[in-house]
Design a protein around this motif. Structure first.
Motif, PDB file in Angstrom:
ATOM      1  N   TYR A  32       1.027  -1.271  -0.011  1.00 46.99           N
ATOM      2  CA  TYR A  32      -0.042  -0.045  -0.050  1.00 46.99           C
ATOM      3  C   TYR A  32       0.950   1.380  -0.054  1.00 46.99           C
ATOM      4  O   TYR A  32       0.306   2.241  -0.168  1.00 46.99           O
TER       5      TYR A  32
ATOM      6  N   GLN B 214       9.429   2.210   9.833  1.00 45.05           N
ATOM      7  CA  GLN B 214       7.765   2.245   9.783  1.00 45.05           C
ATOM      8  C   GLN B 214       7.341   2.429  11.124  1.00 45.05           C
ATOM      9  O   GLN B 214       7.912   3.041  11.984  1.00 45.05           O
ATOM     10  N   SER B 215       6.543   1.428  11.464  1.00 38.96           N
ATOM     11  CA  SER B 215       5.711   1.483  12.950  1.00 38.96           C
ATOM     12  C   SER B 215       6.790   1.653  14.127  1.00 38.96           C
ATOM     13  O   SER B 215       6.235   1.671  15.376  1.00 38.96           O
TER      14      SER B 215
ATOM     15  N   GLU C  59       5.266   7.454   0.423  1.00 40.92           N
ATOM     16  CA  GLU C  59       4.057   7.480   1.512  1.00 40.92           C
ATOM     17  C   GLU C  59       3.286   8.739   1.567  1.00 40.92           C
ATOM     18  O   GLU C  59       2.083   8.340   1.622  1.00 40.92           O
TER      19      GLU C  59
ATOM     20  N   ASN D 268      -3.960   8.392   6.621  1.00 41.49           N
ATOM     21  CA  ASN D 268      -3.261   8.975   7.674  1.00 41.49           C
ATOM     22  C   ASN D 268      -3.748  10.502   7.637  1.00 41.49           C
ATOM     23  O   ASN D 268      -3.884  10.967   8.522  1.00 41.49           O
TER      24      ASN D 268
ATOM     25  N   TYR E  75       5.514  12.878  10.556  1.00 40.10           N
ATOM     26  CA  TYR E  75       5.048  11.417  10.743  1.00 40.10           C
ATOM     27  C   TYR E  75       5.752  10.381   9.551  1.00 40.10           C
ATOM     28  O   TYR E  75       6.328   9.501  10.165  1.00 40.10           O
TER      29      TYR E  75
ATOM     30  N   TYR F 192      -0.391  -4.636  17.009  1.00 47.20           N
ATOM     31  CA  TYR F 192      -1.592  -4.211  16.567  1.00 47.20           C
ATOM     32  C   TYR F 192      -2.760  -5.129  16.846  1.00 47.20           C
ATOM     33  O   TYR F 192      -2.657  -5.557  18.203  1.00 47.20           O
TER      34      TYR F 192
ATOM     35  N   VAL G 234       5.406  -2.209   8.922  1.00 44.26           N
ATOM     36  CA  VAL G 234       4.969  -2.656   7.929  1.00 44.26           C
ATOM     37  C   VAL G 234       6.108  -3.181   6.934  1.00 44.26           C
ATOM     38  O   VAL G 234       5.890  -3.770   5.620  1.00 44.26           O
TER      39      VAL G 234
HETATM   40  O1  DON Z   1       1.440   5.014   8.192  1.00 45.78           O
HETATM   41  C1  DON Z   1       1.606   4.137   7.736  1.00 45.78           C
HETATM   42  O2  DON Z   1       0.818   3.445   7.296  1.00 45.78           O
HETATM   43  C2  DON Z   1       3.078   3.412   7.638  1.00 45.78           C
HETATM   44  N1  DON Z   1       4.005   4.451   7.577  1.00 45.78           N
HETATM   45  C3  DON Z   1       3.387   2.872   9.028  1.00 45.78           C
HETATM   46  C4  DON Z   1       2.535   1.586   9.413  1.00 45.78           C
HETATM   47  C5  DON Z   1       3.020   0.144  10.017  1.00 45.78           C
HETATM   48  O3  DON Z   1       4.113   0.173  10.082  1.00 45.78           O
HETATM   49  C6  DON Z   1       2.110  -0.536  10.565  1.00 45.78           C
HETATM   50  N2  DON Z   1       2.723  -1.675  10.730  1.00 45.78           N
HETATM   51  N3  DON Z   1       2.555  -2.780  10.759  1.00 45.78           N
END
Ligand code: DON
Length: 321
Positions: free
Chosen positions: A40, A76-77, A172, A179, A205, A257, A275
């Protein structure tokens, strides 16, 4: 380390046995090709799906890495952990938690949902991490704000410079409708602290998510958290013990999560996934572990990452309970 070894005081006295187990787990779990790379965020979809690294660092600095442990990947997260710590250090938990809850959401990481007070459920999901970004060093300009976060990661990782993936960031930013929706929705609810510029906050972010580390360095950062905020390699106190305790508590309840409850049940340790396939696992007072493998399960957690944690807990009695 040599002195502690001579005195028989190492955190993991039989480190060679741990190394042998990690080697075996890496070999076995490598065969697991379930899951799919996150697509994504277009640029993330281009990583080599088969990359696989495990890296371990104990609270007294014994280290071992196997696989692609020298290859950089985006946090990432996983970046949500340090951002939360930075908000606590700057404002204290009372102020921070006027803007973000501390209950698991039980839903996906980017779900458009808020708690009864109209706040993000916790700092480990997207909405809460956007809130963390609003709370970090509002007075600084964008460049200094980014450096402030990157510097925290650098110190946690033993002074190693961290990277930044500009194409993931750009990719992103242009595909982040969800977001943006979370951000506007929180603004509508009056959730942000005064003075928040929403677009700057979202940009910050996305930048934090695109910070890059290697598994080797992420394991050192995890070990700094295991060591109550002091980097085992440099002795640098990056965060207070209280800040780290709060962060580990929320990693335990919310870090994976909508798999967090299951993870707490089976693994019983604080962890955070991203992710990109990154997973940071903390064994308090013992060691930090980083796993990187980009294929994800339905919740967005690394398939092999979870499997490595499962097998480690099978051979070592590290489940908290
Ligand atoms: O905001 C987002 O969707 C990504 N930059 C981070 C999401 C993420 O890493 C969730 N992870 N499993």
């Amino acid at each position: 380390i040599i002195e502690r070894a001579a005195r028989g005081e190492l955190a993991v006295p039989d480190f060679p046995a741990l190394v042998a187990d990690v080697r075996r787990i890496h070999r076995e779990v490598r065969a697991d090709v379930r899951g799919a790379v996150a697509d994504y965020i277009p640029q993330l979809a281009r990583v080599e799906a088969d990359r696989f690294a495990i890296s371990v660092c104990t609270v007294d600095g014994q280290r071992f890495s196997i696989g692609d442990a020298g290859v950089r990947f985006c946090l990432q997260s996983v970046s949500k952990t340090v951002n939360y710590c930075l908000t606590l250090e700057e404002h204290g938990p009372d102020t921070v938690h006027r803007h973000v809850g501390r209950e698991p959401s039980g839903q996906g990481f980017n779900e458009l949902t808020f708690n009864k007070a109209g706040l993000p459920h916790n700092p480990m999901i997207n909405a809460g991490a956007i809130m963390s970004c609003a709370l970090i060093q509002q007075g600084l300009d964008a460049a200094d704000r980014f450096d402030f976060v990157a510097d925290a990661w650098r110190r946690l990782a033993g002074g190693r410079a961290v990277g930044f993936n500009n194409s993931v960031y750009l990719s992103e930013r242009t595909t982040a409708d969800r977001n943006f929706a979370l951000g506007y929705s929180m603004r509508e609810r009056g959730a942000f602290p005064p003075g928040t510029d929403l677009l700057d906050t979202l940009d910050f972010y996305f930048q934090c998510c695109s910070i890059e580390l290697t598994a080797r360095h992420l394991a050192i950062a995890a070990a700094s958290l295991a060591n109550a905020g002091v980097c085992p390699l440099t002795g640098d106190r990056v965060f207070s013990a209280g800040t780290v305790r709060h962060c580990l508590s929320l990693m335990s309840s919310c870090g994976m999560y909508d798999f967090s409850g299951e993870f707490a049940f089976t693994i019983g340790l604080p962890a955070k996934s991203g992710v990109s396939g990154a997973l940071m696992l903390v064994v308090p007072q013992l060691m930090g572990i980083a796993v990187w493998s980009p294929r994800l399960d339905a919740q967005g957690n690394s398939v092999r990452g979870i499997e490595v944690c499962r097998r480690l807990v099978d051979c070592y009695n590290v489940h908290t309970y």
